[in-house]
Design a protein around this motif. Structure first.
Motif, PDB file in Angstrom:
ATOM      1  N   VAL A  49       0.831  -1.238   0.052  1.00  0.00           N
ATOM      2  CA  VAL A  49       0.108  -0.223   0.130  1.00  0.00           C
ATOM      3  C   VAL A  49       0.981   1.248  -0.103  1.00  0.00           C
ATOM      4  CG1 VAL A  49      -1.625   1.330   1.431  1.00  0.00           C
ATOM      5  CG2 VAL A  49      -1.864  -1.115   1.013  1.00  0.00           C
ATOM      6  N   THR A  50       1.934   1.092   0.804  1.00  0.00           N
ATOM      7  CA  THR A  50       2.740   2.302   0.768  1.00  0.00           C
ATOM      8  C   THR A  50       3.698   2.635  -0.502  1.00  0.00           C
ATOM      9  OG1 THR A  50       3.361   1.706   2.974  1.00  0.00           O
ATOM     10  CG2 THR A  50       4.664   3.452   2.060  1.00  0.00           C
ATOM     11  N   LEU A  51       3.863   1.565  -1.116  1.00  0.00           N
ATOM     12  CA  LEU A  51       4.492   1.785  -2.555  1.00  0.00           C
ATOM     13  C   LEU A  51       3.772   1.769  -3.536  1.00  0.00           C
ATOM     14  CD1 LEU A  51       7.476  -1.191  -1.972  1.00  0.00           C
ATOM     15  CD2 LEU A  51       7.520   1.080  -1.835  1.00  0.00           C
ATOM     16  N   VAL A  52       2.448   1.499  -3.685  1.00  0.00           N
ATOM     17  CA  VAL A  52       1.583   1.715  -4.744  1.00  0.00           C
ATOM     18  C   VAL A  52       0.257   2.588  -4.314  1.00  0.00           C
ATOM     19  CG1 VAL A  52       0.475   0.640  -6.791  1.00  0.00           C
ATOM     20  CG2 VAL A  52       2.575  -0.424  -5.492  1.00  0.00           C
ATOM     21  N   ASP A  53       0.312   3.668  -4.941  1.00  0.00           N
ATOM     22  CA  ASP A  53      -1.041   4.748  -4.576  1.00  0.00           C
ATOM     23  C   ASP A  53      -2.224   4.019  -4.664  1.00  0.00           C
ATOM     24  OD1 ASP A  53       0.827   6.627  -3.461  1.00  0.00           O
ATOM     25  OD2 ASP A  53       1.069   7.871  -5.045  1.00  0.00           O
ATOM     26  N   GLU A  54      -2.335   3.575  -5.972  1.00  0.00           N
ATOM     27  CA  GLU A  54      -3.736   2.859  -6.374  1.00  0.00           C
ATOM     28  C   GLU A  54      -4.080   1.843  -5.494  1.00  0.00           C
ATOM     29  OE1 GLU A  54      -1.189   3.644  -8.048  1.00  0.00           O
ATOM     30  OE2 GLU A  54      -1.953   5.031  -9.510  1.00  0.00           O
ATOM     31  N   VAL A  55      -3.401   1.207  -4.675  1.00  0.00           N
ATOM     32  CA  VAL A  55      -3.929   0.118  -3.809  1.00  0.00           C
ATOM     33  C   VAL A  55      -4.531   0.726  -2.428  1.00  0.00           C
ATOM     34  CG1 VAL A  55      -3.322  -2.019  -2.514  1.00  0.00           C
ATOM     35  CG2 VAL A  55      -2.165  -1.466  -4.744  1.00  0.00           C
ATOM     36  N   ALA A  56      -5.594   0.084  -2.339  1.00  0.00           N
ATOM     37  CA  ALA A  56      -6.301   0.360  -0.868  1.00  0.00           C
ATOM     38  C   ALA A  56      -6.267  -0.633   0.117  1.00  0.00           C
ATOM     39  CB  ALA A  56      -7.842   1.118  -1.158  1.00  0.00           C
ATOM     40  N   ALA A  57      -5.916  -0.653   1.018  1.00  0.00           N
ATOM     41  CA  ALA A  57      -5.980  -1.937   1.995  1.00  0.00           C
ATOM     42  C   ALA A  57      -7.240  -1.764   2.678  1.00  0.00           C
ATOM     43  CB  ALA A  57      -4.904  -1.725   2.983  1.00  0.00           C
ATOM     44  N   VAL A  58      -7.911  -2.925   2.855  1.00  0.00           N
ATOM     45  CA  VAL A  58      -9.282  -3.077   3.497  1.00  0.00           C
ATOM     46  C   VAL A  58      -8.904  -4.072   4.655  1.00  0.00           C
ATOM     47  CG1 VAL A  58     -10.575  -2.511   1.428  1.00  0.00           C
ATOM     48  CG2 VAL A  58     -10.280  -4.883   1.974  1.00  0.00           C
ATOM     49  N   ALA A  59     -10.107  -3.976   5.496  1.00  0.00           N
ATOM     50  CA  ALA A  59      -9.706  -4.607   6.909  1.00  0.00           C
ATOM     51  C   ALA A  59     -10.484  -6.123   6.701  1.00  0.00           C
ATOM     52  CB  ALA A  59     -10.516  -3.743   8.186  1.00  0.00           C
ATOM     53  N   GLU A  60     -11.229  -6.293   5.910  1.00  0.00           N
ATOM     54  CA  GLU A  60     -12.235  -7.394   5.977  1.00  0.00           C
ATOM     55  C   GLU A  60     -12.230  -7.879   4.361  1.00  0.00           C
ATOM     56  OE1 GLU A  60     -16.328  -7.959   6.500  1.00  0.00           O
ATOM     57  OE2 GLU A  60     -15.683  -8.811   8.702  1.00  0.00           O
ATOM     58  N   GLY A  61     -11.931  -9.094   4.243  1.00  0.00           N
ATOM     59  CA  GLY A  61     -12.016  -9.857   2.824  1.00  0.00           C
ATOM     60  C   GLY A  61     -13.276  -9.306   2.045  1.00  0.00           C
ATOM     61  N   ALA A  62     -14.511  -9.324   2.579  1.00  0.00           N
ATOM     62  CA  ALA A  62     -15.620  -8.929   1.953  1.00  0.00           C
ATOM     63  C   ALA A  62     -15.718  -7.471   1.455  1.00  0.00           C
ATOM     64  CB  ALA A  62     -16.921  -9.279   2.568  1.00  0.00           C
ATOM     65  N   ALA A  63     -14.882  -6.656   2.108  1.00  0.00           N
ATOM     66  CA  ALA A  63     -14.891  -5.323   1.963  1.00  0.00           C
ATOM     67  C   ALA A  63     -14.319  -5.195   0.789  1.00  0.00           C
ATOM     68  CB  ALA A  63     -14.019  -4.550   3.196  1.00  0.00           C
ATOM     69  N   LEU A  75      -5.395 -17.124  -3.958  1.00  0.00           N
ATOM     70  CA  LEU A  75      -5.417 -18.125  -2.362  1.00  0.00           C
ATOM     71  C   LEU A  75      -4.848 -19.361  -2.629  1.00  0.00           C
ATOM     72  CD1 LEU A  75      -8.720 -16.678  -1.384  1.00  0.00           C
ATOM     73  CD2 LEU A  75      -6.542 -16.015  -0.327  1.00  0.00           C
ATOM     74  N   PRO A  76      -4.596 -20.114  -1.452  1.00  0.00           N
ATOM     75  CA  PRO A  76      -3.721 -21.385  -1.753  1.00  0.00           C
ATOM     76  C   PRO A  76      -4.438 -22.392  -2.265  1.00  0.00           C
ATOM     77  CG  PRO A  76      -3.326 -20.313   0.523  1.00  0.00           C
ATOM     78  CD  PRO A  76      -4.479 -19.722  -0.117  1.00  0.00           C
ATOM     79  N   ASP A  77      -5.885 -22.537  -1.830  1.00  0.00           N
ATOM     80  CA  ASP A  77      -6.609 -23.694  -2.505  1.00  0.00           C
ATOM     81  C   ASP A  77      -8.123 -23.539  -2.313  1.00  0.00           C
ATOM     82  OD1 ASP A  77      -6.984 -24.136   0.288  1.00  0.00           O
ATOM     83  OD2 ASP A  77      -5.423 -25.401   0.542  1.00  0.00           O
ATOM     84  N   SER A  78      -8.714 -24.725  -2.869  1.00  0.00           N
ATOM     85  CA  SER A  78     -10.156 -24.562  -2.809  1.00  0.00           C
ATOM     86  C   SER A  78     -10.767 -24.324  -1.018  1.00  0.00           C
ATOM     87  CB  SER A  78     -10.786 -25.745  -3.483  1.00  0.00           C
ATOM     88  OG  SER A  78     -10.658 -25.655  -4.629  1.00  0.00           O
ATOM     89  N   ASN A  79     -10.164 -24.991  -0.076  1.00  0.00           N
ATOM     90  CA  ASN A  79     -10.569 -24.700   1.132  1.00  0.00           C
ATOM     91  C   ASN A  79     -10.750 -23.351   1.564  1.00  0.00           C
ATOM     92  OD1 ASN A  79     -11.106 -27.328   1.498  1.00  0.00           O
ATOM     93  ND2 ASN A  79      -9.047 -27.558   2.720  1.00  0.00           N
ATOM     94  N   VAL A  80      -9.730 -22.470   1.174  1.00  0.00           N
ATOM     95  CA  VAL A  80      -9.480 -21.190   1.518  1.00  0.00           C
ATOM     96  C   VAL A  80     -10.521 -20.198   0.692  1.00  0.00           C
ATOM     97  CG1 VAL A  80      -7.960 -19.279   1.691  1.00  0.00           C
ATOM     98  CG2 VAL A  80      -7.289 -21.323   2.288  1.00  0.00           C
ATOM     99  N   VAL A  81     -10.537 -20.529  -0.535  1.00  0.00           N
ATOM    100  CA  VAL A  81     -11.457 -20.103  -1.629  1.00  0.00           C
ATOM    101  C   VAL A  81     -13.047 -20.039  -1.068  1.00  0.00           C
ATOM    102  CG1 VAL A  81     -12.635 -20.019  -3.908  1.00  0.00           C
ATOM    103  CG2 VAL A  81     -10.191 -20.182  -3.629  1.00  0.00           C
ATOM    104  N   HIS A  86     -17.957 -17.762   1.354  1.00  0.00           N
ATOM    105  CA  HIS A  86     -18.805 -18.122   2.277  1.00  0.00           C
ATOM    106  C   HIS A  86     -18.854 -17.293   3.620  1.00  0.00           C
ATOM    107  CE1 HIS A  86     -19.181 -22.083   0.202  1.00  0.00           C
ATOM    108  NE2 HIS A  86     -20.276 -21.250  -0.320  1.00  0.00           N
ATOM    109  N   GLY A  87     -17.554 -17.014   4.018  1.00  0.00           N
ATOM    110  CA  GLY A  87     -17.316 -16.188   5.228  1.00  0.00           C
ATOM    111  C   GLY A  87     -17.566 -17.226   6.532  1.00  0.00           C
ATOM    112  N   GLY A  88     -17.450 -16.560   7.705  1.00  0.00           N
ATOM    113  CA  GLY A  88     -17.323 -17.442   8.938  1.00  0.00           C
ATOM    114  C   GLY A  88     -18.434 -16.662   9.812  1.00  0.00           C
ATOM    115  N   ASP A  89     -18.227 -17.348  11.093  1.00  0.00           N
ATOM    116  CA  ASP A  89     -18.955 -16.637  12.320  1.00  0.00           C
ATOM    117  C   ASP A  89     -18.911 -15.076  12.402  1.00  0.00           C
ATOM    118  OD1 ASP A  89     -20.001 -19.039  12.742  1.00  0.00           O
ATOM    119  OD2 ASP A  89     -18.572 -19.469  14.265  1.00  0.00           O
TER     120      ASP A  89
END
Ligand code: NAD
Length: 308
Positions: A49-63, A75-81, A86-89
């Motif tokens: 984010v510091t090096l590339v102005d056009e990137v905005a970091a967000v705090a949560e995946g869905a954001a 992402l690493p694999d289908s489990n993570v995808v 789906h999200g979690g609790d």
């Protein structure tokens, strides 16, 4: 897709690992605003984010989905995808956050049958899932020369072409799941080549031949492969073993390929033995190993060595 270059104005991106980070840098350099998220690599993310102005970091995946017509997963694999979608609790799922009509692009090396099932689920919410796994490694991600094997509807794939073109050469290989199938099969070939060429080169070495001289001759002969042309000269002979592709990820991919061969009834004796050997290497070398370190493991067999 926004004009002028056919690039979307904003893209969401989840997974800033060895591949994702350089891919995000390229997208940002092309003028795309990237909303980026990675679960664990927060410092890594801060640096991007510091090096590339056009990137905005967000705090949560869905954001990442906010204002994004396209969201890319690396992402690493289908489990993570599936967990991210789906999200979690405590976390909103990405699918709940995506606007109808959005396109979700899984550029990691996931399992083709699970990709197809996920595509049916996203379609019910008017979100098109496209699989677009890549070959070319970290170097290809940095230089924008990845080979991108796309599975998905023709129209959606055509719409993504300018965006994916920033990252590499786009090849549509069939409907959703086809890219993930081909990527696993490609890596099966690559893993087999590395094993076969390494056994041959180590035998030659024990016979007294010089590895560099063998490689020079083989690379003008019928035994050559990506392993003799790239992996041995660049990561094995210098002893750096730093290709950037983890052995655990290679093992995941060739297990997918074996599952595919078994499910289709294709001959798989060589594949099954290849998976066994990679699994033995993985157990011996531990979770952090680069895939090229399988040569260190092979070298240790029959000598008691292994750390050279
Ligand atoms: P990596 O492990 O370096 O990166 C994966 C990233 O995903 C990490 O930064 C991790 O923190 C993040 N992550 C994990 N769980 C998450 C979650 N729940 N939410 C958000 N982020 C999460 O892996 P990589 O080498 O970049 O590979 C990514 C994919 O690309 C894999 O499927 C791999 O098989 C494939 N691939 C890798 C290479 C290579 O050379 N490294 C080449 C081609 C394809």
């Amino acid at each position: 897709m926004a004009e002028p270059q056919g690039l979307p104005g904003t893209v969401g991106f989840i997974g800033l690992g060895r591949m994702g980070e350089p891919m995000v840098r390229r997208l940002a350099a092309a003028g795309v605003t990237v909303r980026a998220f990675d679960a664990v690599a927060r410092l890594h993310l801060a640096e991007v984010v510091t090096l590339v102005d056009e990137v905005a970091a967000v705090a949560e995946g869905a954001a990442v989905a906010e204002g994004a017509a396209v969201v890319i997963l690396m992402l690493p694999d289908s489990n993570v995808v599936e967990a991210v979608v789906h999200g979690g609790d405590s976390e909103t799922g990405l699918l709940d956050a995506l606007a109808p009509g959005a396109v979700l692009v899984d550029m990691g090396s996931s399992e083709p049958l699970r990709t197809r099932a996920l595509a049916a689920e996203t379609a019910a919410r008017d979100v098109v899932l496209v699989d677009a796994p890549v070959s070319g490694g970290v170097t290809g991600a940095e230089s924008g020369t990845l080979t991108i094997m796309v599975g998905g509807p023709e129209e959606t794939t055509a719409g993504l072409a300018p965006l994916l073109g920033v990252l590499g050469r786009v090849r549509r290989v069939g409907p959703v799941g086809a890219g993930h199938a081909l990527k696993a099969l490609n890596n099966l070939m690559s893993a087999s080549h590395l094993l076969a060429s390494s056994e041959a080169l180590l035998a030659g070495q024990r016979f007294g031949l010089d590895p560099a001289a063998m490689l020079e001759a083989v690379n003008g002969s019928s035994g050559r492969s990506g392993s003799t042309e790239n992996k041995w000269p660049n990561f094995v002979l210098p002893g750096t073993y730093n290709s950037g592709f983890a052995l655990s990820l290679m093992l995941k991919d060739i297990r997918i390929a074996l599952g595919l061969a078994e499910a289709t009834g294709a001959p798989s004796a060589h594949t099954a033995r290849t998976v066994e050997l990679w699994a033995e290497a993985s157990a011996a070398l531990g979770p952090g190993a680069d895939h090229t370190e399988i040569v260190r493991w092979l070298r240790s067999i029959g000598t008691g060595e292994g750390d050279s």
